[in-house]
Design an enzyme around this catalytic site. Structure first.
Site, mmCIF file in Angstrom:
data_model
loop_
_atom_site.group_PDB
_atom_site.id
_atom_site.type_symbol
_atom_site.label_atom_id
_atom_site.label_comp_id
_atom_site.label_asym_id
_atom_site.label_seq_id
_atom_site.Cartn_x
_atom_site.Cartn_y
_atom_site.Cartn_z
ATOM 1 N N SER A 1 0.809 -1.203 0.000
ATOM 2 C CA SER A 1 0.000 0.000 0.000
ATOM 3 C C SER A 1 0.855 1.271 0.000
ATOM 4 O O SER A 1 1.555 1.550 -0.960
ATOM 5 C CB SER A 1 -0.958 -0.043 1.197
ATOM 6 N N ASP B 1 10.259 5.028 -10.071
ATOM 7 C CA ASP B 1 9.830 5.499 -11.390
ATOM 8 C C ASP B 1 10.451 6.840 -11.764
ATOM 9 O O ASP B 1 10.586 7.158 -12.944
ATOM 10 C CB ASP B 1 8.307 5.601 -11.447
ATOM 11 N N LYS C 1 -0.443 -4.215 -3.461
ATOM 12 C CA LYS C 1 -1.751 -3.634 -3.142
ATOM 13 C C LYS C 1 -1.835 -2.265 -3.805
ATOM 14 O O LYS C 1 -1.156 -1.328 -3.397
ATOM 15 C CB LYS C 1 -1.955 -3.497 -1.642
#
Length: 547
Positions: free
Chosen positions: A297, A308, A322
């Site tokens: 999460s 990223d 998740k």
């Protein structure tokens, strides 16, 4: 940070939806109004109440039915009964009302392991090592003591109420009575921050609660003052919490105008984008994030933003997976539903939510499947969905479809794990022995300047190990020296860490416990090879040193 398409006020939206539905029904939407099903459910409940052969408590029937209704939605939409709501929220809200101690139950006795600084128990005069024998004049010694029941039903309570404790201290024969006034007890979400070496700081984040960002920022500032220019953020075992805290933490490391996360829901009001504002104080520092299969999460939001944007390295094992966002809705009886309202996506466009279409049982078994498949021990065993390929800001390939795959894989460390160690650990022998040793030598050990000085007061590893084995053998774990010698380093390190924790707290436990941690070693190595310098490029991917 800049929010695009921010959330509208939910109460207003719900009110408009209800009014609109009442007036228009399915005239324009083509969907039956929810009240139609509401009437059906009410009719069924009334029939059961009036005509069912046995007496049924309707409230209990509803409590059992609601979770079953939600089960078919997704694994993370859950019902929280009213009786559990306060306890569930306390874990994330940053405080609860209690007496301010940590304790364990050893030898059928409640033993105080730590008195929280500034808390009600410290003000009342309690000390680590105290034994709680009575609570409000009722005896709490003997078989059958349950830690959760003691904590939730007897030590926690309404603020400004009094709990009377009968304490046995040291060798005293008589109990001493303490009236402790319950008050706000902080719930720490940052376990520890310390220097691994002269320039590398380590921060362990346990959860993402209401106070996590403040705790995290204070930890970074503390480490910076000690000379840190590189940071290891340990999110292993961190199951998540508030998404906003992960966003604020990522913002500290990102240059301006970097996408942190975006969400998409069925309703446009649940679509958001969050970008860095460039005000973070640690944009130039090198960064490693540690993950494992229990990191989920908000942990994955933070790690995804770092990976990223090529801002740092992810080290460890593939995270849980998740990618769903929940919002909590309180019901009229003070119960609540945490309902999935959107999916979140990392900056490259990945949704890292693993598949849940085959039912809750298979979803819950997925981590066991990873173990059986060998993924925890071999990078080649990671099941990568090659149909979901994404690209980071500077051109590295990353994958969606179930968790965040680390840049540097570190297998689960099983060195020293033997049948003897497992039997001793599962029986609680390590904790019991360490507490016993710390309690018997508390005055001498507590006089140490710090935990490093305390370690010099301990007996040699051989003496400590032999004493532990003798203690364990007298308590149901027979000595098996072939396996004990294999586990020697693991056992002695953990004993020293636990003894230090019982004297000086978590600040002493983690530096000792982490001495032989392969993930931290991999992070330090990556720093030395300049692999975590921003920006990370394809040439430095997969652990290769960039020229």
């Amino acid at each position: 940070m800049k929010y695009k398409d921010p959330f509208v006020w939910i109460p207003l939206a719900i009110s408009l939806a209800v009014v609109g539905g009442m007036l228009l029904g399915d005239m324009f939407t083509g969907k039956p109004y929810v009240a139609d099903y509401d009437r059906k459910l009410n009719t069924i409940l009334n029939l059961v109440a009036d005509d069912y052969v046995d007496t049924v408590t309707i409230s209990e029937l509803v409590e059992k039915a609601v979770p079953k209704i939600l089960t078919d939605l997704d694994p993370h939409t859950i019902y929280i009964p009213a009786k559990d709501l306060t306890a569930v929220n306390d874990e994330l809200e940053g405080s609860f009302s209690g007496i301010g101690i940590t304790f364990a139950i050893f030898d059928d006795t409640i033993r105080v392991t730590q008195v929280l600084e500034g808390g009600p128990s410290e003000k009342a005069g309690l000390q680590a090592g105290d034994r709680i024998v009575t609570i409000d004049d009722s005896t709490f010694v003997g078989l059958g003591l349950n830690l959760n029941e003691v904590r939730d039903k007897h030590l926690k309570g309404a603020k400004n109420t009094i709990v009377k404790l009968g304490i046995k201290r040291g060798n005293a024969q008589q109990l001493t009575s303490y009236d402790v006034i319950r008050g706000d007890v902080p719930v720490k979400s940052v376990d520890v921050a310390y220097m691994v070496d002269k320039t590398t700081g380590y921060v362990k984040v346990d959860r993402f609660g209401r106070t996590t960002y403040d705790e995290f920022l204070n930890a970074l500032i503390f480490l910076k003052s000690k000379g840190a220019t590189k940071y290891i953020i340990d999110l292993r075992g961190n199951a998540g919490g508030y998404m906003e805290m992960a966003i604020l933490m990522a913002n500290e490391f990102l240059p301006p105008n970097q996408l942190i996360v975006f969400t998409k829901g069925r309703e446009k009001r649940n679509d958001t984008e969050v970008w860095s504002d460039g005000n973070g104080s640690f944009q130039e520092d090198e960064l490693v994030v540690l993950l494992d299969e229990y990191s989920a999460s908000a942990s994955e939001i933070f790690a995804g933003a770092i990976q990223d944007n090529d801002r740092g390295l992810i080290i460890g094992r593939r995270s849980f997976g998740k990618g769903l966002v929940q919002r909590q809705f309180t019901l009229p009886d003070s119960s609540a539903i945490r309902m999935t309202i959107s999916r979140y996506y990392t900056p490259s466009g990945r949704c890292i939510q693993k598949d849940y279409k085959h039912g809750e049982d298979q979803y819950n078994q997925e981590l066991l499947d990873r173990y059986s498949h060998g993924e925890l021990y071999s990078q080649d065993s990671i099941r990568i969905d090659t149909t979901q390929i994404f690209v980071t800001t500077h051109g590295r390939k990353v994958y969606g479809g179930g968790g965040i795959i680390p840049d540097i894989f570190v297998p689960n460390d099983t060195s020293g794990i033997t049948s003897y160690y497992l039997k001793a650990a599962n029986a609680g022998m390590l904790q019991k022995y360490a507490y016993r040793f710390a309690d018997r030598n508390r005055e001498k050990l507590a006089a140490s300047d710090d935990y490093t000085h305390m370690l010099r007061q301990l007996p040699s590893d051989d003496i400590l190990l032999n004493d532990f084995v003798y203690y364990a053998s007298r308590n149901g774990v027979p000595a098996r020296w072939y396996y004990i010698n294999i586990s020697r380093k693991l056992i002695t390190t953990q004993l020293k860490a636990l003894i230090a924790q019982y004297i000086f707290g978590d600040e002493a436990f983690y530096p000792i416990f982490n001495e032989d941690d392969n993930n931290i070693a991999a992070a330090v190595k990556a720093f030395k090879q300049h692999q975590a310098e921003f920006p990370i490029t394809p040439e430095s991917d997969n652990g290769k040193k960039r020229n």
